[in-house]
Each structure stands twice: as structure tokens, then as C-alpha cells.
Motif scaffolding. Structure first.
Motif, PDB file in Angstrom:
ATOM      1  N   THR A  54       0.835  -1.208   0.000  1.00  0.00           N
ATOM      2  CA  THR A  54       0.000   0.000   0.000  1.00  0.00           C
ATOM      3  C   THR A  54       0.868   1.257   0.000  1.00  0.00           C
ATOM      4  O   THR A  54       0.535   2.254   0.650  1.00  0.00           O
ATOM      5  CB  THR A  54      -0.951   0.004   1.213  1.00  0.00           C
ATOM      6  OG1 THR A  54      -0.184  -0.100   2.430  1.00  0.00           O
ATOM      7  CG2 THR A  54      -1.938  -1.149   1.128  1.00  0.00           C
ATOM      8  N   GLY A  55       1.976   1.209  -0.725  1.00  0.00           N
ATOM      9  CA  GLY A  55       2.778   2.403  -0.942  1.00  0.00           C
ATOM     10  C   GLY A  55       2.077   3.313  -1.940  1.00  0.00           C
ATOM     11  O   GLY A  55       0.875   3.179  -2.202  1.00  0.00           O
ATOM     12  N   ALA A  60      -2.761   4.242  -5.224  1.00  0.00           N
ATOM     13  CA  ALA A  60      -3.371   4.679  -6.486  1.00  0.00           C
ATOM     14  C   ALA A  60      -4.251   3.573  -7.067  1.00  0.00           C
ATOM     15  O   ALA A  60      -5.340   3.843  -7.600  1.00  0.00           O
ATOM     16  CB  ALA A  60      -2.283   5.077  -7.477  1.00  0.00           C
ATOM     17  N   LEU A  61      -3.805   2.333  -6.967  1.00  0.00           N
ATOM     18  CA  LEU A  61      -4.608   1.216  -7.466  1.00  0.00           C
ATOM     19  C   LEU A  61      -5.893   1.068  -6.661  1.00  0.00           C
ATOM     20  O   LEU A  61      -6.968   0.806  -7.222  1.00  0.00           O
ATOM     21  CB  LEU A  61      -3.791  -0.078  -7.411  1.00  0.00           C
ATOM     22  CG  LEU A  61      -2.543  -0.137  -8.292  1.00  0.00           C
ATOM     23  CD1 LEU A  61      -1.824  -1.465  -8.090  1.00  0.00           C
ATOM     24  CD2 LEU A  61      -2.879   0.072  -9.763  1.00  0.00           C
ATOM     25  N   ILE A  76      -6.281  -5.165   3.112  1.00  0.00           N
ATOM     26  CA  ILE A  76      -5.036  -4.517   2.711  1.00  0.00           C
ATOM     27  C   ILE A  76      -3.897  -5.077   3.546  1.00  0.00           C
ATOM     28  O   ILE A  76      -4.085  -5.495   4.697  1.00  0.00           O
ATOM     29  CB  ILE A  76      -5.113  -2.980   2.860  1.00  0.00           C
ATOM     30  CG1 ILE A  76      -5.523  -2.582   4.274  1.00  0.00           C
ATOM     31  CG2 ILE A  76      -6.082  -2.409   1.836  1.00  0.00           C
ATOM     32  CD1 ILE A  76      -5.531  -1.070   4.507  1.00  0.00           C
ATOM     33  N   CYS A  77      -2.696  -5.064   2.948  1.00  0.00           N
ATOM     34  CA  CYS A  77      -1.542  -5.667   3.606  1.00  0.00           C
ATOM     35  C   CYS A  77      -0.284  -4.893   3.267  1.00  0.00           C
ATOM     36  O   CYS A  77      -0.056  -4.551   2.098  1.00  0.00           O
ATOM     37  CB  CYS A  77      -1.405  -7.129   3.159  1.00  0.00           C
ATOM     38  SG  CYS A  77       0.090  -7.946   3.762  1.00  0.00           S
ATOM     39  N   LEU A  84       0.262   1.303   5.619  1.00  0.00           N
ATOM     40  CA  LEU A  84      -1.096   0.866   5.951  1.00  0.00           C
ATOM     41  C   LEU A  84      -1.928   2.038   6.463  1.00  0.00           C
ATOM     42  O   LEU A  84      -3.095   2.198   6.103  1.00  0.00           O
ATOM     43  CB  LEU A  84      -1.040  -0.229   7.026  1.00  0.00           C
ATOM     44  CG  LEU A  84      -0.875  -1.677   6.563  1.00  0.00           C
ATOM     45  CD1 LEU A  84      -0.813  -2.601   7.762  1.00  0.00           C
ATOM     46  CD2 LEU A  84      -2.004  -2.090   5.637  1.00  0.00           C
ATOM     47  N   GLY A  85      -1.299   2.871   7.296  1.00  0.00           N
ATOM     48  CA  GLY A  85      -2.014   4.020   7.824  1.00  0.00           C
ATOM     49  C   GLY A  85      -2.490   4.967   6.742  1.00  0.00           C
ATOM     50  O   GLY A  85      -3.617   5.475   6.783  1.00  0.00           O
ATOM     51  N   LYS A  86      -1.674   5.194   5.728  1.00  0.00           N
ATOM     52  CA  LYS A  86      -2.056   6.090   4.630  1.00  0.00           C
ATOM     53  C   LYS A  86      -3.144   5.481   3.762  1.00  0.00           C
ATOM     54  O   LYS A  86      -3.923   6.207   3.134  1.00  0.00           O
ATOM     55  CB  LYS A  86      -0.828   6.400   3.773  1.00  0.00           C
ATOM     56  CG  LYS A  86       0.228   7.242   4.471  1.00  0.00           C
ATOM     57  CD  LYS A  86       1.432   7.454   3.569  1.00  0.00           C
ATOM     58  CE  LYS A  86       2.510   8.260   4.280  1.00  0.00           C
ATOM     59  NZ  LYS A  86       3.722   8.422   3.426  1.00  0.00           N
ATOM     60  N   ALA A  87      -3.217   4.158   3.718  1.00  0.00           N
ATOM     61  CA  ALA A  87      -4.204   3.499   2.856  1.00  0.00           C
ATOM     62  C   ALA A  87      -5.597   3.479   3.473  1.00  0.00           C
ATOM     63  O   ALA A  87      -6.587   3.316   2.754  1.00  0.00           O
ATOM     64  CB  ALA A  87      -3.752   2.072   2.554  1.00  0.00           C
TER      65      ALA A  87
END
Length: 420
Positions: A54-55, A60-61, A76-77, A84-87
Motif C-alpha cells: 500500500t505504498g 493509487a490502485l 489490505i496488507c 497501511l495508515g495512509k491506505a
């Protein structure tokens, strides 16, 4: 943008994609487009995706998946907690989170995974997902080695699972229209493609106190990346193979760490020639200290040129006749005109600057359509035809180019590749 507005723009996008592939020739060349555009609506039940990585790219995906009619992010992983926090802001509250991809796979509840991790992890994550009985959408390039690319394809075939690689240009209406016009003969016989991806930045990211340089800047080290070749060139090598309808016969090139002397191991400047049957060539350059020419492909034929990244098609302009040649033609016709004594008898062959004609543009990221196609493939258990072959051949071409530059010699296209 309202849901209604988005729905209208989505239909317009799909209509343009289908229009660009209309006709029996294009239907055979791009059979995945109609299948993707015909994806079922949410009422049929969304395909549940687990996103590994989740960079920046992974997030973006996730945003593009949210636009689809038939897919949803169900987990998410990421092994790096800040990612992970940003996602979290892009997924529904309560979406399961994992720090280890195997824990996510063991938790079940997924139909497929999306892999957006560093390149050297792609093969392992893909094979683990297949072992868990899941389908895979994986970012390009496929893997760090040609052998791992082949192992991913073989596992997909043996397990009967979908493996789709993220080459979104194959779903882009502008590129599809460009390909249609090439196949219609509008630019004549293609003998050369020039492609480049030039940037002016180091690619080096600031390393937080809780991480390491090789983790954050994995693109700069050989163990985890081939640098420009796998992060950028793969896209345009796929375009070259696609428009030439072939794979290279051999590749030669030169690479160097020419500007960014900062401890990186991958080249910051590459120049390669890919040869195809009949003497055709793809000339590729990429560098990281000058962005003047950016990202472009120039598909050059005997009657014209197509530049799909810029969305333009140009017809060849007849060469200007020299003064003496015009005088000879005038004498033969009995025509009289003033002759400029001392005038120019040679004209510099400068670039043609005619405006050309628009190929049309998509309204938003074609990655959305790519995921709708993947969702449809997962539902039916049938891969979108031709996609994996294109992706595999593009990854092989990029890694073979790296080997040619490393060894300083031309390398022939491998004969022992997996058959797709």
C-alpha cells in the motif's frame, strides 16, 4: 463529480474504447477490450480483492478499484505500518489489515490479490497467492528475473488461475485508436519506433527513522530492481512489441551511472536498440537528469508517424524540390518564372512541425477499465486473451536489455521461454 456524472463519463470512456477496437482486425488484436467493457454490474456481487503493498502505487490502485462496477478492496496488507495508515482513508472503515501477506491469505474471504510490492517480491507473493487458491493481478514488471517471470506464468497455467499484469496502455482509448489506425495502413509500413522516458530527479526518497534505505529506495539497488528498465521501459517495450506485432530478435545497448553518483547500483542513463525481423528497430532511451522530452513513443511508418502518448498522428510531408530541379521541370513544361540567382539549393532537413491530427483522449485513468476486465476474468475463470503473453514478453525484453548492457554485447531473444 456526482455518481450520475461519473456514470456518464464512464460510459463515454467505454464507448471510445470499443469504437477504437471496432472491426474484425482489431477485434482479433485486442480481444480483451470488449470483454472488459462488458463487465457485469455490482448487482452480480463484487470480486473481493486483497491488496498487498500500500505504498504510493498501491494506494493509487486502490482508488481506481473503487471506481469499478465489479471489484472491491476487501483487505489490505503491508509490512510497513505507515503505508497501511495512509491506505485507510481509501478503504471502508473496518477493512481488515495485515502486516504479513500469508496471514491475509490464511484469513480467507478473498477471490484474488493485487500485488504492488517491490519487484523482487512479485514472484513469491504471486506463487503464495496461487497456493492459496487465489487469482492474481500484479504490477509490472512481472519479476526480477526472466526465470521468475516464467515460473509465474507456469504456475498460473498449472493452477488454472488468472495472472494479469498491469500494462494499462492496452486499455487506453488513445492507444487503441492508434493501433487501429496503424492496422488500417494509415502510416504505411512501420520500420522504426523511437521511445523515451526522461525525468529530472534522482528517484531517491528520504528515509524515515523507522526504516532503511534499501527498503524505501529499493528501485536503486540491483537485488530488488533493474531500475529504468523494469520501472519505466517495460511499458514502452510492450507498446513496441504490440505495434510491431512481434518480439525482438536481439538487443544491444549501453547503460551507465552517469549523473547521480549517490551509491545507487542501477543505471541512471540507458540507450538500447531492439532489432525485429525484417530490419525493423525500436530505439529506446531513458535518463534521470533531463526531462525535456519526457515520455513518448514515435511510431514511424512510410506514410506517417503516430505518437500515442501525445495523442497525435502526422502524415508525411513531401520533400521540398531544389531550385535547379524546379527549373528543369519548368523547362520541360515550357513554363517561365523568375529564377533566384544565388538562392538556396539545399534546405536543412529540420523536424516537421505540422500540428497533425488528434487521436482522442480518455477522461480518466484507464487502470479502472483494466481492473473491470480483471474482475470479469476472475468471475468467469477465463483470462482476458493475449494480455499475459504481452506482459511476459515485455518483461523478458526489459531484463534482456539489462543483461545486454551489463555484458556489453548483443543478446539474441531467448529460445527457451514459456509458451503462452
Amino acid at each position: 463529480m456526482t455518481d450520475k456524472t461519473f456514470d456518464l463519463s464512464r460510459r463515454a470512456f467505454l464507448d471510445r474504447a470499443l469504437l477504437a477496437t471496432a472491426g474484425s482486425v482489431m477485434a482479433g488484436a485486442t480481444p480483451w477490450v470488449a470483454l472488459a467493457a462488458g463487465a457485469q454490474t455490482a448487482g452480480a456481487g463484487r470480486v473481493r480483492l486483497g491488496v498487498i503493498g500500500t505504498g504510493d502505487r498501491g494506494r493509487a490502485l486502490i482508488q481506481n478499484i473503487a471506481k469499478t462496477r465489479n471489484c472491491t478492496v476487501a483487505a489490505i496488507c503491508d509490512s510497513y505500518a505507515p503505508n497501511l495508515g495512509k491506505a485507510r482513508q481509501w478503504v471502508p472503515a473496518g477493512t481488515p489489515e495485515f502486516a504479513d501477506h500469508r496471514a491475509m491469505l490464511d484469513a480467507r474471504g478473498l477471490d484474488a490479490v493485487v500485488i504492488a510490492t517491490p519487484l523482487d517480491m512479485h514472484a513469491r507473493h504471486t506463487l503464495d497467492a496461487f497456493d492459496a487458491g487465489l487469482h492474481v493481478w500484479c504490477e509490472k514488471a512481472m519479476a526480477r528475473t526472466i526465470a521468475d517471470c516464467g515460473a509465474m506464468v507456469t504456475a498460473s497455467q498449472e493452477r488454472g488461475k488468472i495472472l494479469q499484469i498491469g500494462h494499462q496502455r492496452m486499455f487506453h482509448p488513445t492507444y487503441l485508436n492508434a493501433l487501429r489506425r496503424v492496422k488500417a495502413g494509415e502510416i504505411g509500413t512501420i520500420t522504426q519506433i523511437r521511445a523515451s522516458w526522461h525525468r529530472n530527479n534522482s528517484w531517491r526518497r528520504k528515509v524515515p527513522a523507522d526504516s532503511t534505505d534499501r527498503r524505501i529506495n529499493w528501485r536503486l539497488y540491483r537485488e530488488s530492481s533493474a531500475g529504468l528498465m523494469t520501472e519505466l521501459a517495460t511499458h514502452q517495450l510492450q507498446v513496441g512489441n504490440w505495434f510491431l506485432d512481434a518480439v525482438p530478435t536481439r538487443v544491444m545497448g549501453s547503460g551507465s551511472i552517469c549523473y547521480w553518483k549517490d551509491g545507487r547500483e542501477v543505471y541512471d542513463h540507458v540507450a538500447l536498440i531492439y532489432e525485429y525481423a525484417g530490419g525493423r528497430k525500436l530505439i529506446y532511451t531513458s535518463l534521470l537528469n533531463n526531462a525535456r522530452y519526457g515520455c513518448e513513443e514515435q511510431i514511424q511508418g512510410s506514410k506517417g508517424t503516430i505518437e500515442p502518448e501525445l495523442g497525435r498522428i502526422y502524415q508525411e510531408v513531401p520533400p521540398r524540390a531544389l531550385a535547379l530541379e524546379r527549373m528543369q521541370a519548368d523547362v520541360q513544361r515550357g513554363h517561365k518564372r523568375t529564377i533566384p540567382i544565388g538562392g538556396a539549393t539545399w534546405f536543412p532537413e529540420l523536424p516537421v512541425t505540422t500540428p497533425g491530427e488528434s487521436l482522442g483522449w480518455g477522461e480518466y485513468d484507464e487502470t479502472m477499465l483494466q481492473f473491470e476486465g480483471f474482475g470479469e476474468a476472475v468471475r468467469t475463470g477465463k483470462p482476458l486473451p493475449g494480455l499475459l503473453r504481452q506482459a511476459y514478453q515485455a518483461s523478458v525484453a526489459s531484463l534482456l536489455g539489462e543483461q545486454a548492457m551489463d555484458g556489453g554485447q548483443a543478446l539474441a531473444w531467448p529460445t527457451s521461454l514459456v509458451t503462452i
